[in-house]
Design a protein around this motif. Structure first.
Motif, PDB file in Angstrom:
ATOM      1  N   GLU A 160       0.843  -1.189   0.000  1.00  0.00           N
ATOM      2  CA  GLU A 160       0.000   0.000   0.000  1.00  0.00           C
ATOM      3  C   GLU A 160       0.885   1.249   0.000  1.00  0.00           C
ATOM      4  OE1 GLU A 160      -3.253   0.058   2.843  1.00  0.00           O
ATOM      5  OE2 GLU A 160      -2.424   1.842   3.799  1.00  0.00           O
ATOM      6  N   GLY A 187     -12.853  -3.078  -5.554  1.00  0.00           N
ATOM      7  CA  GLY A 187     -11.655  -3.069  -4.721  1.00  0.00           C
ATOM      8  C   GLY A 187     -11.986  -2.749  -3.276  1.00  0.00           C
ATOM      9  N   TYR A 188     -11.097  -3.195  -2.374  1.00  0.00           N
ATOM     10  CA  TYR A 188     -11.296  -2.991  -0.937  1.00  0.00           C
ATOM     11  C   TYR A 188      -9.989  -2.571  -0.283  1.00  0.00           C
ATOM     12  CZ  TYR A 188     -15.545  -5.741  -1.662  1.00  0.00           C
ATOM     13  OH  TYR A 188     -16.760  -6.196  -2.105  1.00  0.00           O
ATOM     14  N   TYR A 235      -8.242  17.339  -1.428  1.00  0.00           N
ATOM     15  CA  TYR A 235      -9.574  17.587  -0.917  1.00  0.00           C
ATOM     16  C   TYR A 235      -9.504  18.603   0.219  1.00  0.00           C
ATOM     17  CZ  TYR A 235     -10.904  13.277  -3.305  1.00  0.00           C
ATOM     18  OH  TYR A 235     -11.130  12.301  -4.254  1.00  0.00           O
ATOM     19  N   ASP A 289      -7.329  -3.031   2.661  1.00  0.00           N
ATOM     20  CA  ASP A 289      -6.886  -4.256   3.332  1.00  0.00           C
ATOM     21  C   ASP A 289      -7.593  -4.446   4.668  1.00  0.00           C
ATOM     22  OD1 ASP A 289      -3.392  -3.929   2.270  1.00  0.00           O
ATOM     23  OD2 ASP A 289      -5.175  -4.685   1.223  1.00  0.00           O
ATOM     24  N   VAL A 341     -16.075   5.725   1.606  1.00  0.00           N
ATOM     25  CA  VAL A 341     -14.922   6.264   2.322  1.00  0.00           C
ATOM     26  C   VAL A 341     -15.377   6.514   3.755  1.00  0.00           C
ATOM     27  CG1 VAL A 341     -13.189   8.090   2.448  1.00  0.00           C
ATOM     28  CG2 VAL A 341     -14.088   7.386   0.213  1.00  0.00           C
ATOM     29  N   HIS A 366     -17.919   4.906  -4.588  1.00  0.00           N
ATOM     30  CA  HIS A 366     -16.973   4.607  -3.509  1.00  0.00           C
ATOM     31  C   HIS A 366     -17.661   4.665  -2.150  1.00  0.00           C
ATOM     32  CE1 HIS A 366     -13.430   5.721  -6.145  1.00  0.00           C
ATOM     33  NE2 HIS A 366     -14.361   6.443  -6.718  1.00  0.00           N
ATOM     34  N   GLY A 384     -14.510   0.479  -3.589  1.00  0.00           N
ATOM     35  CA  GLY A 384     -15.012   1.109  -4.795  1.00  0.00           C
ATOM     36  C   GLY A 384     -15.557   0.065  -5.747  1.00  0.00           C
ATOM     37  N   PRO A 430     -13.006   9.850  -5.889  1.00  0.00           N
ATOM     38  CA  PRO A 430     -14.282  10.211  -5.246  1.00  0.00           C
ATOM     39  C   PRO A 430     -14.492  11.705  -5.374  1.00  0.00           C
ATOM     40  CG  PRO A 430     -12.876   8.895  -3.777  1.00  0.00           C
ATOM     41  CD  PRO A 430     -12.023   9.344  -4.927  1.00  0.00           C
ATOM     42  N   LEU A 473      -9.314  10.573   6.617  1.00  0.00           N
ATOM     43  CA  LEU A 473     -10.142   9.812   5.691  1.00  0.00           C
ATOM     44  C   LEU A 473      -9.496   8.480   5.361  1.00  0.00           C
ATOM     45  CD1 LEU A 473     -10.852  12.790   3.263  1.00  0.00           C
ATOM     46  CD2 LEU A 473     -12.417  11.861   4.994  1.00  0.00           C
ATOM     47  N   GLN A 508      -4.735  12.437  -1.846  1.00  0.00           N
ATOM     48  CA  GLN A 508      -5.213  11.073  -2.094  1.00  0.00           C
ATOM     49  C   GLN A 508      -4.585  10.563  -3.384  1.00  0.00           C
ATOM     50  OE1 GLN A 508      -7.971  10.678  -4.710  1.00  0.00           O
ATOM     51  NE2 GLN A 508      -8.547   8.559  -4.331  1.00  0.00           N
ATOM     52  N   TYR A 521      -6.569  17.224   2.502  1.00  0.00           N
ATOM     53  CA  TYR A 521      -6.063  15.864   2.367  1.00  0.00           C
ATOM     54  C   TYR A 521      -5.596  15.625   0.930  1.00  0.00           C
ATOM     55  CZ  TYR A 521      -8.668  14.808   6.685  1.00  0.00           C
ATOM     56  OH  TYR A 521      -9.152  14.788   7.974  1.00  0.00           O
ATOM     57  N   TRP A 567      -4.174   0.357  -6.150  1.00  0.00           N
ATOM     58  CA  TRP A 567      -5.189  -0.009  -5.172  1.00  0.00           C
ATOM     59  C   TRP A 567      -4.518  -0.743  -4.017  1.00  0.00           C
ATOM     60  CZ3 TRP A 567     -10.541  -1.925  -7.261  1.00  0.00           C
ATOM     61  CH2 TRP A 567     -11.145  -0.883  -7.974  1.00  0.00           C
ATOM     62  N   PRO A 568      -4.966  -0.493  -2.762  1.00  0.00           N
ATOM     63  CA  PRO A 568      -6.082   0.389  -2.452  1.00  0.00           C
ATOM     64  C   PRO A 568      -5.685   1.863  -2.529  1.00  0.00           C
ATOM     65  CG  PRO A 568      -5.129  -0.419  -0.431  1.00  0.00           C
ATOM     66  CD  PRO A 568      -4.394  -1.105  -1.550  1.00  0.00           C
ATOM     67  N   GLN A 569      -6.644   2.679  -2.920  1.00  0.00           N
ATOM     68  CA  GLN A 569      -6.417   4.116  -2.855  1.00  0.00           C
ATOM     69  C   GLN A 569      -6.105   4.478  -1.405  1.00  0.00           C
ATOM     70  OE1 GLN A 569      -9.797   6.238  -4.246  1.00  0.00           O
ATOM     71  NE2 GLN A 569      -9.983   5.087  -6.141  1.00  0.00           N
ATOM     72  N   THR A 570      -5.296   5.492  -1.228  1.00  0.00           N
ATOM     73  CA  THR A 570      -4.963   5.911   0.125  1.00  0.00           C
ATOM     74  C   THR A 570      -5.002   7.432   0.228  1.00  0.00           C
ATOM     75  OG1 THR A 570      -2.612   5.736  -0.489  1.00  0.00           O
ATOM     76  CG2 THR A 570      -3.561   3.926   0.784  1.00  0.00           C
ATOM     77  N   PHE A 571      -5.256   7.895   1.445  1.00  0.00           N
ATOM     78  CA  PHE A 571      -5.268   9.321   1.757  1.00  0.00           C
ATOM     79  C   PHE A 571      -4.094   9.643   2.672  1.00  0.00           C
ATOM     80  CE2 PHE A 571      -9.355  10.938   0.258  1.00  0.00           C
ATOM     81  CZ  PHE A 571     -10.097   9.787   0.098  1.00  0.00           C
ATOM     82  N   GLY A 572      -3.653  10.879   2.598  1.00  0.00           N
ATOM     83  CA  GLY A 572      -2.691  11.370   3.568  1.00  0.00           C
ATOM     84  C   GLY A 572      -3.398  11.729   4.866  1.00  0.00           C
ATOM     85  N   TYR A 590     -19.032   7.613   4.285  1.00  0.00           N
ATOM     86  CA  TYR A 590     -19.470   8.439   3.174  1.00  0.00           C
ATOM     87  C   TYR A 590     -19.603   7.598   1.912  1.00  0.00           C
ATOM     88  CZ  TYR A 590     -17.887  12.642   5.764  1.00  0.00           C
ATOM     89  OH  TYR A 590     -17.706  13.656   6.668  1.00  0.00           O
ATOM     90  N   GLN A 600     -14.494   7.858   7.967  1.00  0.00           N
ATOM     91  CA  GLN A 600     -13.714   8.777   8.793  1.00  0.00           C
ATOM     92  C   GLN A 600     -14.045   8.510  10.254  1.00  0.00           C
ATOM     93  OE1 GLN A 600     -14.435  13.016   8.065  1.00  0.00           O
ATOM     94  NE2 GLN A 600     -12.267  13.414   8.475  1.00  0.00           N
ATOM     95  N   TRP A 635     -10.204   5.362   2.534  1.00  0.00           N
ATOM     96  CA  TRP A 635     -10.964   4.738   1.451  1.00  0.00           C
ATOM     97  C   TRP A 635     -11.279   3.304   1.843  1.00  0.00           C
ATOM     98  CZ3 TRP A 635      -9.910   0.677  -2.037  1.00  0.00           C
ATOM     99  CH2 TRP A 635     -10.724   0.620  -3.167  1.00  0.00           C
TER     100      TRP A 635
END
Lengths: 107, 122
Positions: free
Chosen positions: A1, B59-60, A36, B62, B37, B35, B50, B109, B45, A89, A87, A94-99, B95, B39, B47
């Protein structure tokens, strides 16, 4: 990831000042990075996608730059409504991740 | 006007299940990936999952893989998240979000609902 790191954690500035926020990825995400904005009690709002493209309705004072692992969100002149948490992103892998976010608060 | 309205949240005991729903309107639902997401209270946030417009690409994160299942019903303009084996760390505002671009895999998203709160506690 892929892990995203944002700095600083908090940025204290006055209205009218320039804000520069950083996002660094643990490996290259090409240009697949978004920014975001989230205000208290509100859902996040997309500002920038694919590193430098402003989303619909986003003012021109918001700009994004960078590629690979290092990215910057710049707010050229802070308006009162810009004080919020920001944030980044990534969607490269995948998986997408955010800071973890950068809070921009009023000095 | 795009609207996303989440529902189904609430207080649930660890190990139990919950199903979230998201009712979409104001756009052609079956054109867009969607998606989930979340919090956690006072946190950032994350994810969760999706799904592409035709459910062909899913997708998921982990942290939820094997426990959560995303699905959609294009005839009902609805998105779902089936959450099983819930843990305290799943406590969060969930969300629903519409993707930026039509007819693709889940990527960005772009438009978010107001969320539904899930609390996992005994």
């Amino acid at each position: 990831e892929i892990v995203l790191t944002q700095s600083p954690a908090t940025l204290s500035l006055s209205p009218g000042e320039r804000a520069t926020l950083s996002c660094r990825a643990s490996q290259s995400v090409s240009s697949y990075l978004a920014w975001y904005q989230q205000k208290p009690g509100q859902a996040p709002r997309l500002l920038i996608y694919d590193a430098s493209n402003r989303a619909t309705g986003i003012p021109a004072r918001f700009s994004g730059s960078g590629s690979g692992t290092d990215f910057t969100l710049t707010i050229s002149s802070l308006e009162p409504e810009d004080f919020a948490v920001y944030y980044c992103q990534q969607r490269s892998n995948w998986p997408q991740t955010f800071g973890p976010g950068t809070k921009v608060d009023i000095k | 006007e795009v609207q996303l309205v989440e529902s189904g949240g609430g207080l649930v005991q660890p190990g139990r299940s919950l199903r979230l729903s998201c009712a979409a309107s104001g756009f052609t639902f079956d054109d867009y990936a969607m998606h989930w997401v979340r919090q956690a209270p006072g946190k950032g946030l994350e994810w969760v999952s999706g799904i592409s417009w035709n459910s062909g690409s899913i997708g998921y994160a982990d942290s939820v893989k094997g426990r959560f299942t995303i699905s959609r019903d294009n005839a009902k303009n609805s998105l779902y998240l089936q959450m099983n084996s819930l843990r305290a760390e799943d406590t969060a505002l969930y969300y629903c979000a519409k993707d930026l671009a039509a007819a693709g895999i889940p990527t960005i998203p772009a438009f978010w609902g107001q969320g539904t709160l899930v609390t996992v506690s005994s």
